[in-house]
Scaffold this motif. Structure first.
Motif, PDB file in Angstrom:
ATOM      1  N   ARG A  58      28.173  29.232 -12.252  1.00  0.00           N
ATOM      2  CA  ARG A  58      28.443  30.647 -11.951  1.00  0.00           C
ATOM      3  C   ARG A  58      27.468  31.146 -10.881  1.00  0.00           C
ATOM      4  NH1 ARG A  58      32.779  33.406 -14.714  1.00  0.00           N
ATOM      5  NH2 ARG A  58      31.609  35.294 -14.333  1.00  0.00           N
ATOM      6  N   ALA A  59      26.223  30.687 -10.941  1.00  0.00           N
ATOM      7  CA  ALA A  59      25.227  31.111  -9.952  1.00  0.00           C
ATOM      8  C   ALA A  59      25.616  30.649  -8.552  1.00  0.00           C
ATOM      9  CB  ALA A  59      23.844  30.583 -10.327  1.00  0.00           C
ATOM     10  N   ALA A  60      26.080  29.412  -8.436  1.00  0.00           N
ATOM     11  CA  ALA A  60      26.494  28.885  -7.137  1.00  0.00           C
ATOM     12  C   ALA A  60      27.710  29.648  -6.611  1.00  0.00           C
ATOM     13  CB  ALA A  60      26.806  27.395  -7.234  1.00  0.00           C
ATOM     14  N   ALA A 102      35.142  30.815 -15.685  1.00  0.00           N
ATOM     15  CA  ALA A 102      34.774  30.535 -17.073  1.00  0.00           C
ATOM     16  C   ALA A 102      33.253  30.374 -17.111  1.00  0.00           C
ATOM     17  CB  ALA A 102      35.500  29.282 -17.567  1.00  0.00           C
ATOM     18  N   GLU A 103      32.747  29.621 -18.073  1.00  0.00           N
ATOM     19  CA  GLU A 103      31.307  29.371 -18.123  1.00  0.00           C
ATOM     20  C   GLU A 103      30.846  28.721 -16.822  1.00  0.00           C
ATOM     21  OE1 GLU A 103      28.219  26.767 -20.769  1.00  0.00           O
ATOM     22  OE2 GLU A 103      29.898  27.715 -21.796  1.00  0.00           O
ATOM     23  N   THR A 104      31.660  27.802 -16.319  1.00  0.00           N
ATOM     24  CA  THR A 104      31.501  27.279 -14.965  1.00  0.00           C
ATOM     25  C   THR A 104      32.740  27.721 -14.192  1.00  0.00           C
ATOM     26  OG1 THR A 104      32.558  25.200 -15.567  1.00  0.00           O
ATOM     27  CG2 THR A 104      30.144  25.258 -15.652  1.00  0.00           C
ATOM     28  N   VAL A 105      32.731  27.568 -12.887  1.00  0.00           N
ATOM     29  CA  VAL A 105      33.841  28.020 -12.057  1.00  0.00           C
ATOM     30  C   VAL A 105      34.565  26.802 -11.500  1.00  0.00           C
ATOM     31  CG1 VAL A 105      34.463  29.358 -10.013  1.00  0.00           C
ATOM     32  CG2 VAL A 105      32.594  30.130 -11.481  1.00  0.00           C
ATOM     33  N   GLY A 106      35.880  26.772 -11.697  1.00  0.00           N
ATOM     34  CA  GLY A 106      36.702  25.698 -11.150  1.00  0.00           C
ATOM     35  C   GLY A 106      37.424  26.187  -9.912  1.00  0.00           C
ATOM     36  N   VAL A 107      37.546  25.320  -8.929  1.00  0.00           N
ATOM     37  CA  VAL A 107      38.257  25.630  -7.690  1.00  0.00           C
ATOM     38  C   VAL A 107      39.191  24.460  -7.409  1.00  0.00           C
ATOM     39  CG1 VAL A 107      38.020  26.192  -5.239  1.00  0.00           C
ATOM     40  CG2 VAL A 107      36.211  26.849  -6.832  1.00  0.00           C
ATOM     41  N   ARG A 108      40.472  24.772  -7.115  1.00  0.00           N
ATOM     42  CA  ARG A 108      41.426  23.702  -6.811  1.00  0.00           C
ATOM     43  C   ARG A 108      42.423  24.164  -5.763  1.00  0.00           C
ATOM     44  NH1 ARG A 108      45.020  23.676 -12.405  1.00  0.00           N
ATOM     45  NH2 ARG A 108      46.130  25.619 -11.988  1.00  0.00           N
ATOM     46  N   ILE A 143      30.180  33.661  -2.883  1.00  0.00           N
ATOM     47  CA  ILE A 143      30.937  34.886  -2.676  1.00  0.00           C
ATOM     48  C   ILE A 143      30.085  35.945  -1.984  1.00  0.00           C
ATOM     49  CG2 ILE A 143      32.125  36.793  -3.860  1.00  0.00           C
ATOM     50  CD1 ILE A 143      33.637  34.062  -3.701  1.00  0.00           C
ATOM     51  N   SER A 144      28.831  36.030  -2.351  1.00  0.00           N
ATOM     52  CA  SER A 144      27.930  36.991  -1.703  1.00  0.00           C
ATOM     53  C   SER A 144      27.767  36.668  -0.226  1.00  0.00           C
ATOM     54  CB  SER A 144      26.567  36.991  -2.387  1.00  0.00           C
ATOM     55  OG  SER A 144      26.686  37.479  -3.695  1.00  0.00           O
ATOM     56  N   ALA A 145      27.603  35.395   0.091  1.00  0.00           N
ATOM     57  CA  ALA A 145      27.439  34.989   1.490  1.00  0.00           C
ATOM     58  C   ALA A 145      28.712  35.247   2.293  1.00  0.00           C
ATOM     59  CB  ALA A 145      27.058  33.520   1.564  1.00  0.00           C
ATOM     60  N   CYS A 146      29.869  35.035   1.688  1.00  0.00           N
ATOM     61  CA  CYS A 146      31.146  35.258   2.376  1.00  0.00           C
ATOM     62  C   CYS A 146      31.458  36.737   2.521  1.00  0.00           C
ATOM     63  CB  CYS A 146      32.283  34.585   1.616  1.00  0.00           C
ATOM     64  SG  CYS A 146      32.189  32.795   1.646  1.00  0.00           S
TER      65      CYS A 146
END
Length: 62
Positions: free
Chosen positions: A41-43, A21-27, A48-51
């Motif tokens: 979103r930037a983080a 979304a506007e921010t990203v949630g992880v659970r 994802i780029s690093a992984c």
């Protein structure tokens, strides 16, 4: 409206869910009651780029 998504690689195994979304949630799928981690979103893009960086195979020295 955004929806929580699981990786297609998880098959029937419960794993991590992501809400883009506007921010990203992880659970944790198995512990949704514990809440979620929210990042910008930037983080998320940086993670994802690093992984996604493909590392060359290590040379076997025997």
């Amino acid at each position: 409206m955004s929806t929580w998504r699981k990786s297609s690689y998880t098959a029937n195994i419960e794993c991590v869910e992501v809400l883009l979304a506007e921010t990203v949630g992880v659970r944790d799928t198995k512990a949704r009651h514990l809440g979620q981690l929210t990042v910008s979103r930037a983080a998320w893009t940086a993670l994802i780029s690093a992984c996604s960086v493909v590392q060359p195979p290590r040379e076997h020295r025997g």
